[in-house]
Each structure stands twice: as structure tokens, then as C-alpha cells.
Scaffold this motif. Structure first.
Motif, PDB file in Angstrom:
ATOM      1  N   ALA A  86      32.471 -62.556  51.931  1.00 39.94           N
ATOM      2  CA  ALA A  86      33.759 -62.885  51.309  1.00 39.94           C
ATOM      3  C   ALA A  86      34.854 -61.963  51.817  1.00 39.94           C
ATOM      4  CB  ALA A  86      33.656 -62.789  49.787  1.00 39.94           C
ATOM      5  N   ALA A  87      34.500 -60.727  52.121  1.00 40.07           N
ATOM      6  CA  ALA A  87      35.483 -59.764  52.622  1.00 40.07           C
ATOM      7  C   ALA A  87      35.979 -60.130  54.015  1.00 40.07           C
ATOM      8  CB  ALA A  87      34.871 -58.367  52.635  1.00 40.07           C
ATOM      9  N   GLU A  88      35.250 -61.009  54.712  1.00 49.22           N
ATOM     10  CA  GLU A  88      35.625 -61.395  56.068  1.00 49.22           C
ATOM     11  C   GLU A  88      36.652 -62.523  56.110  1.00 49.22           C
ATOM     12  OE1 GLU A  88      32.039 -62.643  57.897  1.00 49.22           O
ATOM     13  OE2 GLU A  88      31.045 -60.693  57.747  1.00 49.22           O
ATOM     14  N   VAL A  89      36.819 -63.253  55.017  1.00 51.68           N
ATOM     15  CA  VAL A  89      37.600 -64.486  55.048  1.00 51.68           C
ATOM     16  C   VAL A  89      39.022 -64.244  55.531  1.00 51.68           C
ATOM     17  CG1 VAL A  89      38.492 -66.404  53.670  1.00 51.68           C
ATOM     18  CG2 VAL A  89      36.176 -65.545  53.263  1.00 51.68           C
ATOM     19  N   TYR A  90      39.637 -63.177  55.040  1.00 54.50           N
ATOM     20  CA  TYR A  90      41.016 -62.865  55.439  1.00 54.50           C
ATOM     21  C   TYR A  90      41.080 -61.540  56.188  1.00 54.50           C
ATOM     22  CZ  TYR A  90      41.835 -66.577  52.113  1.00 54.50           C
ATOM     23  OH  TYR A  90      41.801 -67.766  51.443  1.00 54.50           O
ATOM     24  N   TRP A 114      37.163 -73.136  54.824  1.00 56.42           N
ATOM     25  CA  TRP A 114      36.393 -74.080  55.649  1.00 56.42           C
ATOM     26  C   TRP A 114      35.726 -73.330  56.807  1.00 56.42           C
ATOM     27  CZ3 TRP A 114      34.988 -79.124  55.276  1.00 56.42           C
ATOM     28  CH2 TRP A 114      34.470 -79.726  56.421  1.00 56.42           C
ATOM     29  N   ASP A 115      36.507 -72.528  57.514  1.00 55.91           N
ATOM     30  CA  ASP A 115      35.972 -71.755  58.633  1.00 55.91           C
ATOM     31  C   ASP A 115      34.878 -70.799  58.166  1.00 55.91           C
ATOM     32  OD1 ASP A 115      37.827 -73.049  60.239  1.00 55.91           O
ATOM     33  OD2 ASP A 115      39.252 -71.378  60.240  1.00 55.91           O
ATOM     34  N   HIS A 116      35.062 -70.236  56.978  1.00 47.28           N
ATOM     35  CA  HIS A 116      34.074 -69.322  56.394  1.00 47.28           C
ATOM     36  C   HIS A 116      32.737 -70.024  56.197  1.00 47.28           C
ATOM     37  CE1 HIS A 116      32.292 -66.403  53.682  1.00 47.28           C
ATOM     38  NE2 HIS A 116      32.328 -67.242  52.673  1.00 47.28           N
ATOM     39  N   HIS A 117      32.763 -71.222  55.615  1.00 45.16           N
ATOM     40  CA  HIS A 117      31.512 -71.956  55.389  1.00 45.16           C
ATOM     41  C   HIS A 117      30.872 -72.387  56.699  1.00 45.16           C
ATOM     42  CE1 HIS A 117      31.932 -71.843  51.128  1.00 45.16           C
ATOM     43  NE2 HIS A 117      32.967 -72.650  51.069  1.00 45.16           N
ATOM     44  N   THR A 123      26.312 -70.181  52.708  1.00 44.10           N
ATOM     45  CA  THR A 123      27.153 -69.940  51.535  1.00 44.10           C
ATOM     46  C   THR A 123      27.301 -71.192  50.677  1.00 44.10           C
ATOM     47  OG1 THR A 123      29.153 -70.360  52.851  1.00 44.10           O
ATOM     48  CG2 THR A 123      28.450 -68.058  52.620  1.00 44.10           C
ATOM     49  N   VAL A 124      27.115 -72.375  51.253  1.00 45.78           N
ATOM     50  CA  VAL A 124      27.197 -73.587  50.436  1.00 45.78           C
ATOM     51  C   VAL A 124      25.862 -73.895  49.770  1.00 45.78           C
ATOM     52  CG1 VAL A 124      29.030 -74.556  51.870  1.00 45.78           C
ATOM     53  CG2 VAL A 124      26.653 -75.188  52.343  1.00 45.78           C
ATOM     54  N   GLU A 125      24.796 -73.181  50.168  1.00 46.11           N
ATOM     55  CA  GLU A 125      23.496 -73.366  49.532  1.00 46.11           C
ATOM     56  C   GLU A 125      23.406 -72.583  48.225  1.00 46.11           C
ATOM     57  OE1 GLU A 125      20.220 -72.507  52.118  1.00 46.11           O
ATOM     58  OE2 GLU A 125      21.291 -73.207  53.894  1.00 46.11           O
ATOM     59  N   ALA A 126      24.193 -71.526  48.122  1.00 43.16           N
ATOM     60  CA  ALA A 126      24.136 -70.670  46.931  1.00 43.16           C
ATOM     61  C   ALA A 126      24.867 -71.353  45.784  1.00 43.16           C
ATOM     62  CB  ALA A 126      24.763 -69.310  47.228  1.00 43.16           C
ATOM     63  N   ALA A 127      24.109 -71.818  44.791  1.00 44.51           N
ATOM     64  CA  ALA A 127      24.707 -72.544  43.677  1.00 44.51           C
ATOM     65  C   ALA A 127      25.579 -71.623  42.843  1.00 44.51           C
ATOM     66  CB  ALA A 127      23.617 -73.160  42.800  1.00 44.51           C
ATOM     67  N   PRO A 135      33.765 -56.008  45.507  1.00 43.22           N
ATOM     68  CA  PRO A 135      35.058 -55.776  46.163  1.00 43.22           C
ATOM     69  C   PRO A 135      35.448 -56.878  47.134  1.00 43.22           C
ATOM     70  CG  PRO A 135      33.370 -54.252  46.958  1.00 43.22           C
ATOM     71  CD  PRO A 135      32.805 -54.931  45.775  1.00 43.22           C
ATOM     72  N   GLY A 136      34.478 -57.485  47.813  1.00 37.10           N
ATOM     73  CA  GLY A 136      34.797 -58.559  48.744  1.00 37.10           C
ATOM     74  C   GLY A 136      35.300 -59.791  48.032  1.00 37.10           C
ATOM     75  N   VAL A 137      34.572 -60.228  47.019  1.00 34.72           N
ATOM     76  CA  VAL A 137      34.972 -61.405  46.249  1.00 34.72           C
ATOM     77  C   VAL A 137      36.282 -61.143  45.514  1.00 34.72           C
ATOM     78  CG1 VAL A 137      34.346 -62.828  44.260  1.00 34.72           C
ATOM     79  CG2 VAL A 137      32.635 -62.313  46.003  1.00 34.72           C
TER      80      VAL A 137
END
Length: 253
Positions: A86-90, A114-117, A123-127, A135-137
Motif C-alpha cells: 500500500a505504501a508503494e501506490v503513491y 488499478w496499476d497497484h492490483h 491483493t484482490v485475493e485478500a478478502a 503506516p502504508g495503508v
């Protein structure tokens, strides 16, 4: 697909893992970050089904027991992984809080997720459940809310608008990722798959009438070469969502 149904047993301990990770390096060279990075590498290549403590330990060249002083188990490890990516997204810059049109900022949020997934399909498998934000989220959430701040929306409306955007992205991304795996496993394009299925389906549905469904599915196939187009639906749905949000914003005094 693996689901994040197994929740961490001790959220207080997880807070410590996320916010105050041990910095000491053991004789084996282990740190929480190194373990998390190794786990992400497994999940990126093979998905969450392949992720086990034993597998990560083997990749690190240690015994599974060597990991437990740093993490309590697989569920905690997945939380650490989600927070790390999550810390990588931006990482290259958060959506500007007030600069530029708000719609462009919202579109950047959607595209960044979208690019993150696509970069981390697992990451889309984690319900979704009741995760403890690290800190990342938390940084990601702050950046995204800041991009929607000052538009006249209430705090709750800001959260709901963001949740709607992220939900649209993750739903379409999950579908796209699943289709990609199916295509890779079958070694067939959608057109090739449909050519094999169509005769049997035509025979099975002989005498039935689904004129609108037949017309629409044919049009989609001819236009895209695909049996379904979740990414196109995501782009279309995002425009509709932002059009509706724009009407709400414009109606505010």
C-alpha cells in the motif's frame, strides 16, 4: 483463490508489528521487512495459495521456526504484506490535495489503484475484513482523502465516495486477473475459446429466444475480441460514478 478469512488473533500485537517493527538483525539476517519482502515475492509470482510460512522460510534459507520471533503466523504476514505494498501506490507522488481539477485527482486515484492490483494480483485475493491499518495503508488513505477534500462533501461522503471508487477498481481488477489466468492456462484467446463453444451452445439453445443478449454479446465480441470486458466496464462505470459525484458537488451552495 485464497481468502483473508483468517484474521490475526491479537490485533494489539499486530499494531506493534506494523508500527514498531523490530530493527535488530539476527545472525540469520532476518528482519520483519526481509520476511515481508520475501512473502510478497512469492505472492506476486504464485498468488496467496502458494504463501506459507514454510515456503517463505525456505526461500530465506532458514527454518520455519526462525520466522516466529518476528511474525505470529500467516495471517499477520499477509497484513504486513498488504501494508507494505500500500505504501508503494503513491510512491512517485500522492494525488495533489488541492492542485488541478478534482475529477483528474479522482481519476488518478482509480488508475493508481488499478496499476497497484495489476502489479500485485494477490491483493484482490485478500478478502476485506477488519484489518488493522499500518503506516502504508494509513498514508494511502490520507493521500486519497486529501484529493477529495475541500469539495463541499461531508467527511462521511468523502469516505463513501472513495470506497465506491476503490470498490469499482478492485472488482474489475479481480475479474481481469482471473480472466488472464484462465487464458494463460488454456492457451486460448476468448475468440478461440468461443469458436469452440459456440456450436454446442447454439445446439443447446436452439428454439430459445434471447435476442437482446445475443445482439449485445455479439457486438461486444466484435468490438473487443473478448467474451467479457471488465476493464472497459470499469472505465465506463468510473465515468458514471464521477458524473454523479459532480452533480452532487455542483448542487452544494
Amino acid at each position: 483463490m485464497a481468502k483473508r478469512a483468517e484474521r490475526p488473533g491479537d490485533p494489539i500485537k499486530l499494531i506493534g508489528l506494523l508500527w514498531r517493527p523490530a530493527e535488530a538483525v539476527s545472525r540469520s539476517g532476518l528482519t520483519p521487512k526481509r520476511i515481508t519482502d520475501a512473502a510478497i515475492a512469492v505472492a506476486d509470482q504464485e498468488g496467496l495459495d502458494a504463501l506459507t510460512i514454510r515456503r517463505v522460510a525456505g526461500d530465506l534459507g532458514v527454518s520455519p521456526m526462525a520466522l516466529y520471533p518476528y511474525i505470529a503466523g500467516r495471517s499477520e504476514l499477509i497484513e504486513l504484506m498488504l501494508d507494505a505494498v500500500a505504501a508503494e501506490v503513491y510512491a512517485e507522488g500522492a494525488p495533489p490535495a488541492q492542485a488541478g481539477p478534482w475529477r483528474a485527482r479522482a481519476e488518478r486515484i482509480a488508475q493508481a489503484n488499478w496499476d497497484h492490483h495489476m502489479a500485485h494480483p494477490w491483493t484482490v485475493e485478500a478478502a476485506p475484513g477488519r484489518p488493522v491499518p499500518g503506516p502504508g495503508v494509513s498514508g494511502k488513505y490520507e493521500a486519497e482523502l486529501s484529493a477529495l477534500d475541500g469539495l463541499g462533501l461531508s467527511d462521511i461522503e468523502m469516505d463513501r465516495a472513495l470506497t465506491a471508487i476503490l470498490g469499482l477498481v478492485s472488482s474489475a481488477a479481480r475479474w481481469v486477473i482471473s480472466l488472464r489466468r484462465i487464458r494463460e492456462e488454456s492457451a486460448l484467446t476468448d475468440v478461440q475459446w468461443w469458436e469452440g463453444v459456440a456450436p454446442a451452445l447454439a445446439a443447446a439453445t436452439a428454439g430459445t429466444a434471447y435476442p437482446v443478449a445475443r445482439r449485445v454479446s455479439t457486438s461486444l465480441g466484435e468490438a473487443t475480441g473478448m467474451a467479457s470486458d471488465p476493464e472497459g466496464a470499469f472505465r465506463f462505470g468510473l465515468d458514471m460514478l464521477l458524473d454523479g459525484l459532480a452533480r452532487q458537488i455542483d448542487a452544494r451552495p
